[in-house]
Design a protein around this motif. Structure first.
Motif, PDB file in Angstrom:
ATOM      1  N   SER A   1       2.479  -1.875 -10.642  1.00 44.22           N
ATOM      2  CA  SER A   1       1.398  -1.140  -9.966  1.00 44.22           C
ATOM      3  C   SER A   1       0.073  -1.862 -10.054  1.00 44.22           C
ATOM      4  CB  SER A   1       1.253   0.261 -10.583  1.00 44.22           C
ATOM      5  OG  SER A   1       2.454   0.981 -10.491  1.00 44.22           O
ATOM      6  N   THR A   2      -0.233  -2.415 -11.218  1.00 43.98           N
ATOM      7  CA  THR A   2      -1.563  -3.015 -11.414  1.00 43.98           C
ATOM      8  C   THR A   2      -1.631  -4.485 -11.022  1.00 43.98           C
ATOM      9  OG1 THR A   2      -1.034  -3.516 -13.739  1.00 43.98           O
ATOM     10  CG2 THR A   2      -2.063  -1.381 -13.260  1.00 43.98           C
ATOM     11  N   GLN A   3      -0.540  -5.213 -11.224  1.00 40.82           N
ATOM     12  CA  GLN A   3      -0.561  -6.657 -10.989  1.00 40.82           C
ATOM     13  C   GLN A   3      -0.084  -7.059  -9.599  1.00 40.82           C
ATOM     14  OE1 GLN A   3      -1.864  -8.756 -13.351  1.00 40.82           O
ATOM     15  NE2 GLN A   3      -2.373  -6.825 -14.382  1.00 40.82           N
ATOM     16  N   ILE A   4       0.675  -6.174  -8.931  1.00 38.33           N
ATOM     17  CA  ILE A   4       1.226  -6.561  -7.621  1.00 38.33           C
ATOM     18  C   ILE A   4       0.742  -5.595  -6.547  1.00 38.33           C
ATOM     19  CG2 ILE A   4       3.341  -7.006  -6.298  1.00 38.33           C
ATOM     20  CD1 ILE A   4       4.708  -7.751  -8.901  1.00 38.33           C
ATOM     21  N   SER A   5       1.322  -4.375  -6.491  1.00 38.92           N
ATOM     22  CA  SER A   5       0.901  -3.427  -5.450  1.00 38.92           C
ATOM     23  C   SER A   5       1.360  -2.027  -5.829  1.00 38.92           C
ATOM     24  CB  SER A   5       1.482  -3.818  -4.087  1.00 38.92           C
ATOM     25  OG  SER A   5       1.266  -2.786  -3.144  1.00 38.92           O
ATOM     26  N   TRP A   6       0.389  -1.114  -5.968  1.00 38.87           N
ATOM     27  CA  TRP A   6       0.784   0.249  -6.316  1.00 38.87           C
ATOM     28  C   TRP A   6       1.426   0.948  -5.121  1.00 38.87           C
ATOM     29  CZ3 TRP A   6      -1.085   4.407  -3.646  1.00 38.87           C
ATOM     30  CH2 TRP A   6      -2.239   4.218  -2.884  1.00 38.87           C
ATOM     31  N   GLN A   7       1.019   0.549  -3.884  1.00 38.71           N
ATOM     32  CA  GLN A   7       1.632   1.162  -2.702  1.00 38.71           C
ATOM     33  C   GLN A   7       3.117   0.803  -2.609  1.00 38.71           C
ATOM     34  OE1 GLN A   7      -1.090  -0.786  -2.695  1.00 38.71           O
ATOM     35  NE2 GLN A   7      -2.729   0.039  -1.371  1.00 38.71           N
TER      36      GLN A   7
END
Length: 589
Positions: free
Chosen positions: A153-159
């Motif tokens: 969620s924080t390093q790549i994409s939370w969506q």
């Protein structure tokens, strides 16, 4: 999850081991998060031609080092966690055995041997397995799952993370439903296993009778029916068990489909790089284990909870006879019996009615009467296997109900109607109650029981293995070895409950003479059908229809009309016919 609450007492006590294992699991989870991140960095570096071969090899070396560290840490936490679980197994089995040893005959009327063995072995194994693997999978899956979610969620994409996890709530609801079904079905499967175990135990212990009556096929069919029932119940468990993995893989498969589809669209939009999507898919792969672990945890914990419930059911069952606190004084004392009425549980008809006597130290009491007249019941009450509802028994002037059971029973040496021998040597069977006895003491007891000569004729003498339940010995030899075992205890009161029924008249006479010399200052209670065993008794009680029909010495009873005189004359005639069969045939003719 009920099992964790049920075992909270153990987790609190062994918190250091479990905390150490949890900390190591957290460290391992953090270390496992690094390789996917490094792979993403390597992919982006190679794709954009911004990373040299030396740098790539350096990061590969870092990943290999992480793998080695994870291996070593897993080894250490297994020592912590599995060590704690094995200690739990020891304690549960110790508590179970102590509970069985405290119980009285009424308990064993309700529970069969095979069921008790199944609970102390198979059920304990299930609980221990759940206590170690359940904790492992719960912590490992939660730590790893939460860590992966945070990184995704924080390093790549939370969506993209939210999109990929859409199938998970549905999977969790289905898994919970499977767990409830599994709990109920596993309880039934364990009960069926107990029945199977009991059937096997009964068949093995009665194999001689089965062969003598030609019942091999009949017993085989009975066993096959029980085995079939156990197999069907285990198949019911397996059907639920088999649904876990497919459900998880379908959910994970949909998650990957959503991740690849959504990630591809984000790459096209320029909000995600190929390396990030690669890392995301690898992280999603790491989520497979937490999902599988949670499902497996539900599986094994529900099994363990069902097994623990069966164990606690027995451990919570209080003995029918409560232990007292008073200790017997040293020396020898009177045994005063006043049974006004006694009936077994669930049986309204009294087994004993108005039975009273006082037995002084050094005296011999004889008990006789027709089968079912209450002789063994009276002895069971004296040994406090049951408590009196109406009446009182006192020993050394103290009521039995107030006495510590160990203190009471240490004063008695008992030989029952059906002596039990362990699968051990003759010497060890005789020394059962006095393991520190010397060979000379064992041989002295064997001579008093008139079994020494029989033992010396065995292949290895006193070191001969008697087999399970003394299978290689005759009934008379087993009885005399049991008498020798009792004599070696040097107890205050010796109780022989029809313990001479399998020996011939001459051997019986020798044993009684030896007991008379041995027991000059000891108290002796003999219950017998063969009245010749009671001729030396100071007082004889004749029990008929639950009460004392006659009492007195052998001479007095043999001269007055009644059951004792009739039976004594009949047995004398029978003995005479056995000694002179030719004369007997002429007389009968």
């Amino acid at each position: 999850m009920r099992l964790f609450a049920q075992l909270a007492w153990y987790f609190r006590r062994e918190w250091r081991r479990y905390l150490g294992a949890v900390v190591l699991l957290i460290i391992i989870a953090i270390l496992q998060l690094l390789p996917p991140k490094l792979v993403g960095v390597i992919v982006d570096g190679v794709t954009h031609d911004a990373m040299s071969a030396a740098t790539v090899m350096k990061w590969i070396g870092v990943m290999l080092l992480i793998a080695v560290m994870v291996y070593l840490l897993r080894y250490v936490w297994r020592i912590f966690l599995f060590g704690a679980s094995y200690q739990l197994a020891v304690e549960l089995r110790d508590d179970f055995y102590r509970q069985l040893s405290r119980q009285h005959p009424a308990f064993y009327l309700r529970h069969r041997t095979g069921d008790l063995i199944a609970r102390s072995t198979n059920d304990v194994d299930r609980v221990v397995f759940a206590a170690v693997e359940g904790v492992l999978t719960l912590v490992d899956s939660l730590v790893m799952g939460c860590a992966v979610l945070v990184v995704m969620s924080t390093q790549i994409s939370w969506q993209l993370t939210l999109l990929a996890l859409l199938p998970m709530p549905i999977m969790a609801i289905v898994i919970k439903h499977y767990g409830t079904q599994l709990h109920q079905r596993f309880k039934g499967a364990q009960a069926a296993f107990s029945s199977l175990n009991d059937q096997a135990q009964e068949s093995l212990t009665s194999i001689r009778m089965i062969k003598d009556f030609g019942l091999e096929d009949y017993q085989s069919n009975r066993f096959a029916a029980v085995a079939e029932d156990a197999g069907q119940k285990n198949m019911h468990v397996a059907r639920v068990d088999a649904r876990f993995d497919p459900t998880i893989y379908i959910a994970v498969g949909f998650s990957h489909l959503l991740a690849v589809g959504g990630g591809s669209w984000m790459i096209i939009q320029g909000t995600l790089t190929l390396g990030q999507l690669t890392s995301f898919v690898m992280y999603l792969g790491l989520m497979i284990w937490p999902m599988l672990a949670l499902a497996w945890m539900f599986n094994i914990v529900e099994r363990g909870s069902a097994a623990y419930g069966r164990i606690r059911q027995l451990l919570n069952e209080a003995p029918v006879v409560a232990d007292g606190e008073a200790l017997l004084p040293s020396g020898r004392g009177n045994l005063e019996v006043d049974v006004r009425a006694f009936a077994y549980p669930q049986q309204p008809r009294p087994v004993l009615d108005r039975v009273a006597f006082t037995l002084a130290p050094g005296n011999m009491l004889g008990l006789c009467g027709p089968t079912g007249s209450g002789k063994s019941t009276l002895l069971a009450l004296i040994l406090r296997h049951y408590d009196l509802d109406d009446g009182e028994i006192r020993f050394h002037g103290l009521p039995l109900a107030t006495l510590n059971l160990d203190s009471l029973r240490q004063r008695f040496a008992v030989v029952g109607q059906t002596p039990f021998l362990f699968s051990d040597t003759v010497a060890n069977n005789i020394a059962l109650g006095n393991p520190g006895a010397t060979l000379a003491q064992i041989q002295h007891a064997a001579r008093l029981a008139s079994v020494h000569d029989d033992i010396t004729r065995l292949p290895q003498g006193y070191e001969t293995q008697v087999g399970e339940r003394g299978v290689m010995l005759s009934g008379g030899q087993k009885q005399r070895i049991a008498i020798a075992r009792a004599l070696l205890l040097d107890a205050e009161i010796l109780v022989l409950d029809d313990a001479l029924s399998a020996v011939d008249g001459r051997t019986e006479h020798h044993i009684l003479q030896n007991l008379k010399r041995w027991g000059e200052k000891r108290t002796l209670i003999i219950s017998a059908h063969r009245l010749s065993a009671l001729t030396e008794a100071d007082e004889i009680l004749v029990l008929q229809q639950a009460s004392v029909a006659q009492r007195g010495s052998h001479g007095a009873l043999a001269s007055q009309a009644g059951w004792y005189r009739d039976m004594f004359r009949y047995q004398q005639l029978e003995a005479a016919l056995d000694e002179d069969p030719v004369k007997g045939e002429m007389t009968i003719g």
